[in-house]
Design a protein around this motif. Structure first.
Motif, mmCIF file in Angstrom:
data_model
loop_
_atom_site.group_PDB
_atom_site.id
_atom_site.type_symbol
_atom_site.label_atom_id
_atom_site.label_comp_id
_atom_site.label_asym_id
_atom_site.label_seq_id
_atom_site.Cartn_x
_atom_site.Cartn_y
_atom_site.Cartn_z
ATOM 1 N N TYR A 65 -35.647 26.439 38.345
ATOM 2 C CA TYR A 65 -35.749 26.281 36.894
ATOM 3 C C TYR A 65 -34.772 25.203 36.432
ATOM 4 C CZ TYR A 65 -37.805 30.948 37.342
ATOM 5 O OH TYR A 65 -38.567 32.027 37.711
ATOM 6 N N VAL A 66 -35.185 24.418 35.477
ATOM 7 C CA VAL A 66 -34.316 23.418 34.850
ATOM 8 C C VAL A 66 -34.019 23.882 33.425
ATOM 9 C CG1 VAL A 66 -34.081 21.019 34.142
ATOM 10 C CG2 VAL A 66 -35.294 21.578 36.268
ATOM 11 N N ARG A 67 -32.740 23.960 33.089
ATOM 12 C CA ARG A 67 -32.335 24.479 31.785
ATOM 13 C C ARG A 67 -31.157 23.681 31.228
ATOM 14 N NH1 ARG A 67 -36.507 26.632 32.418
ATOM 15 N NH2 ARG A 67 -37.052 28.849 32.221
ATOM 16 N N GLU A 68 -30.971 23.793 29.925
ATOM 17 C CA GLU A 68 -29.745 23.369 29.276
ATOM 18 C C GLU A 68 -29.005 24.623 28.836
ATOM 19 O OE1 GLU A 68 -30.693 20.786 26.072
ATOM 20 O OE2 GLU A 68 -31.078 19.056 27.374
ATOM 21 N N ALA A 69 -27.703 24.479 28.641
ATOM 22 C CA ALA A 69 -26.927 25.668 28.285
ATOM 23 C C ALA A 69 -25.729 25.295 27.428
ATOM 24 C CB ALA A 69 -26.454 26.385 29.547
ATOM 25 N N ASP A 70 -25.386 26.199 26.526
ATOM 26 C CA ASP A 70 -24.119 26.131 25.800
ATOM 27 C C ASP A 70 -23.095 26.965 26.557
ATOM 28 O OD1 ASP A 70 -24.811 24.569 23.458
ATOM 29 O OD2 ASP A 70 -26.058 26.278 22.864
ATOM 30 N N ILE A 71 -21.847 26.534 26.516
ATOM 31 C CA ILE A 71 -20.784 27.220 27.240
ATOM 32 C C ILE A 71 -20.020 28.132 26.290
ATOM 33 C CG2 ILE A 71 -18.708 26.948 28.633
ATOM 34 C CD1 ILE A 71 -19.663 24.157 29.351
ATOM 35 N N VAL A 72 -19.927 29.402 26.656
ATOM 36 C CA VAL A 72 -19.073 30.348 25.946
ATOM 37 C C VAL A 72 -17.954 30.724 26.903
ATOM 38 C CG1 VAL A 72 -18.903 32.601 24.825
ATOM 39 C CG2 VAL A 72 -21.002 31.252 24.605
ATOM 40 N N HIS A 73 -16.725 30.348 26.583
ATOM 41 C CA HIS A 73 -15.628 30.634 27.501
ATOM 42 C C HIS A 73 -14.530 31.416 26.796
ATOM 43 C CE1 HIS A 73 -13.457 27.403 25.557
ATOM 44 N NE2 HIS A 73 -14.395 26.530 25.898
ATOM 45 N N SER A 74 -13.443 31.640 27.517
ATOM 46 C CA SER A 74 -12.393 32.528 27.011
ATOM 47 C C SER A 74 -11.389 31.813 26.129
ATOM 48 C CB SER A 74 -11.663 33.172 28.190
ATOM 49 O OG SER A 74 -11.038 32.178 28.990
ATOM 50 N N ARG A 75 -11.480 30.500 26.004
ATOM 51 C CA ARG A 75 -10.478 29.773 25.228
ATOM 52 C C ARG A 75 -10.875 29.712 23.751
ATOM 53 N NH1 ARG A 75 -8.620 24.748 29.180
ATOM 54 N NH2 ARG A 75 -7.831 26.052 30.860
ATOM 55 N N ASN A 89 -6.052 27.288 22.848
ATOM 56 C CA ASN A 89 -6.346 28.694 23.150
ATOM 57 C C ASN A 89 -6.427 28.938 24.655
ATOM 58 O OD1 ASN A 89 -7.015 30.037 20.387
ATOM 59 N ND2 ASN A 89 -8.121 28.098 20.339
ATOM 60 N N ALA A 90 -5.641 28.184 25.411
ATOM 61 C CA ALA A 90 -5.686 28.276 26.874
ATOM 62 C C ALA A 90 -4.726 29.356 27.357
ATOM 63 C CB ALA A 90 -5.343 26.920 27.493
ATOM 64 N N HIS A 91 -5.079 30.600 27.134
ATOM 65 C CA HIS A 91 -4.225 31.709 27.505
ATOM 66 C C HIS A 91 -4.665 32.337 28.824
ATOM 67 C CE1 HIS A 91 -7.658 33.885 25.894
ATOM 68 N NE2 HIS A 91 -7.528 33.152 24.809
ATOM 69 N N ASN A 92 -3.751 32.867 29.556
ATOM 70 C CA ASN A 92 -3.867 33.751 30.730
ATOM 71 C C ASN A 92 -4.641 33.169 31.906
ATOM 72 O OD1 ASN A 92 -6.710 34.225 30.253
ATOM 73 N ND2 ASN A 92 -6.492 36.355 30.816
ATOM 74 N N ASN A 93 -4.956 31.873 31.906
ATOM 75 C CA ASN A 93 -5.608 31.229 33.058
ATOM 76 C C ASN A 93 -6.933 31.858 33.435
ATOM 77 O OD1 ASN A 93 -3.540 29.309 33.495
ATOM 78 N ND2 ASN A 93 -2.305 30.867 34.511
ATOM 79 N N SER A 94 -7.607 32.490 32.503
ATOM 80 C CA SER A 94 -8.898 33.074 32.819
ATOM 81 C C SER A 94 -9.891 31.982 33.198
ATOM 82 C CB SER A 94 -9.446 33.865 31.633
ATOM 83 O OG SER A 94 -10.717 34.398 31.933
ATOM 84 N N ASP A 95 -10.725 32.259 34.172
ATOM 85 C CA ASP A 95 -11.675 31.270 34.667
ATOM 86 C C ASP A 95 -13.110 31.766 34.507
ATOM 87 O OD1 ASP A 95 -11.945 28.649 36.099
ATOM 88 O OD2 ASP A 95 -12.982 29.902 37.564
ATOM 89 N N PHE A 96 -13.335 32.563 33.487
ATOM 90 C CA PHE A 96 -14.665 33.130 33.264
ATOM 91 C C PHE A 96 -15.408 32.316 32.215
ATOM 92 C CE2 PHE A 96 -17.447 35.792 30.682
ATOM 93 C CZ PHE A 96 -18.285 36.320 31.645
ATOM 94 N N ALA A 97 -16.722 32.183 32.395
ATOM 95 C CA ALA A 97 -17.549 31.522 31.388
ATOM 96 C C ALA A 97 -18.929 32.152 31.361
ATOM 97 C CB ALA A 97 -17.674 30.025 31.669
ATOM 98 N N MET A 98 -19.540 32.098 30.205
ATOM 99 C CA MET A 98 -20.923 32.510 30.033
ATOM 100 C C MET A 98 -21.722 31.285 29.595
ATOM 101 S SD MET A 98 -22.581 35.129 27.253
ATOM 102 C CE MET A 98 -21.617 36.507 27.821
ATOM 103 N N LEU A 99 -22.809 31.005 30.296
ATOM 104 C CA LEU A 99 -23.694 29.909 29.928
ATOM 105 C C LEU A 99 -24.908 30.505 29.227
ATOM 106 C CD1 LEU A 99 -23.555 27.762 33.204
ATOM 107 C CD2 LEU A 99 -22.049 27.715 31.223
ATOM 108 N N VAL A 100 -25.115 30.132 27.985
ATOM 109 C CA VAL A 100 -26.247 30.632 27.208
ATOM 110 C C VAL A 100 -27.389 29.630 27.373
ATOM 111 C CG1 VAL A 100 -27.051 31.397 24.966
ATOM 112 C CG2 VAL A 100 -24.643 31.687 25.584
#
Length: 318
Positions: A55-65, A131-142
């Motif tokens: 599948y080919v998709r575009e996505a917005d990034i939702v991250h922890s910052r 807002n770069a707190h706690n070095n979290s490396d998680f992201a959600m791609l919508v």
């Protein structure tokens, strides 16, 4: 498995991830870092060269910052300290707030941090760099368009900080699936041609890993004990896990495994961040970003009931 293209339109990252509701791809932030909207090619199946679907998709990034996540992180580490750490090692945190390791110091931080965050101008609240707190490396791609998928997992924290209940403990094995290098510990060996799997378990209990012996500053230094001269509170959303020797050598993770989900039973706890390049003892230690503190942020981004897209059921409001 997915490939993310950077702002130059070329392959940027090759990572793993977990689809939620067909529309949300949970992964590591460094798999889609940057402020651009990534172009994705998403592959399903266990054969790298002949996937079942593409599948080919575009996505917005939702991250922890984000500003909201900063407030939530302060609440989360306050609960860790007040409910898990301080009661166990009370004598280690004696002193007034001028002592940088005392309970009074941390309680003052937890009280002042929300006031400071809310007092900032809007351009700082809306800027990830502030807002770069706690070095979290998680992201959600919508994703811009959903992708059909069969299975699912329930998003879960490792521990309920309101009740103290542990949902996942050291010694409880889980199977990790990934597309990374066939070498261990970050070696540059050939990439896997088929989806690989190995058995792992948590390295140490979380969130007690947030309290480490005062003589050591590293994240993986000795944990506090009743005999510790002093404890140091170091809150982190990173959680270590370690391979179980199956008789074929100790399994590890490698380049290409980043972002792959940590799933035990029916529950998803976070996504792989990375691993050491050298073994500790007889095994390589890897780390994943726990979603426990980000559950409110995830709920805000999804704001709905989600389930695998081809289960043959429908839901209505109410």
């Amino acid at each position: 498995r997915f490939v993310a293209k950077g702002n130059q339109g070329v392959q940027h990252k090759n990572c793993g991830g977990m689809l939620v509701g067909g529309k949300y791809l949970l992964t590591a932030h460094h798999c889609a870092d940057g402020s651009y909207i990534p172009d994705l090619v998403i592959y399903q199946g266990i054969d790298r060269n002949n996937p079942d679907e593409r599948y080919v998709r575009e996505a917005d990034i939702v991250h922890s910052r984000t500003h909201e996540a900063g407030l939530e992180w302060n609440t989360y580490r306050s609960k860790i300290f007040n409910d898990e750490i301080w009661p166990r090692y009370e004598s280690s945190f004696e002193g007034d707030k001028s002592d940088g390791q005392s309970a009074a110091y941390w309680l003052d931080i937890f009280e002042r941090e929300p006031v400071y965050l809310e007092s900032r101008p809007d351009d700082q609240k809306n800027n990830p760099a502030h807002n770069a707190h706690n070095n979290s490396d998680f992201a959600m791609l919508v994703l811009n368009e959903p992708i059909p998928h069969h299975g699912g997992a329930i998003l879960s924290p490792l521990v309920d900080l309101d009740t103290g209940e542990r949902f996942f403990n050291p010694g409880e094995p889980f199977t990790f699936y990934g597309w990374g290098s066939t070498g261990y510990g970050g070696a540059s060996d050939p990439i896997a041609t088929a989806l690989m799997q190995a058995e792992f378990e948590l390295y140490r209990e979380y969130p007690l890993t947030q309290a480490r012996d005062g003589n050591y500053g590293g994240l993986r230094g000795p944990l506090c004990s009743a005999e510790s001269d002093g404890c140091r509170f170091r809150a982190s959303a990173r959680v270590d896990f370690i391979g179980i020797d199956t008789g074929l050598g100790v399994p590890g993770v490698g380049p290409g495994d980043s972002g792959s989900p940590i799933i035990a039973g029916d529950y998803y706890y976070g996504s792989l961040f990375g691993a050491d390049n050298d073994p500790t003892g007889d095994a390589w230690i890897a780390a994943f970003s726990s979603i426990g503190w980000m559950m409110p942020s995830i709920a805000r981004a999804i704001d709905g009931v989600i389930y695998p897209s081809d289960m043959g059921i429908s839901l209505e409001r109410g």
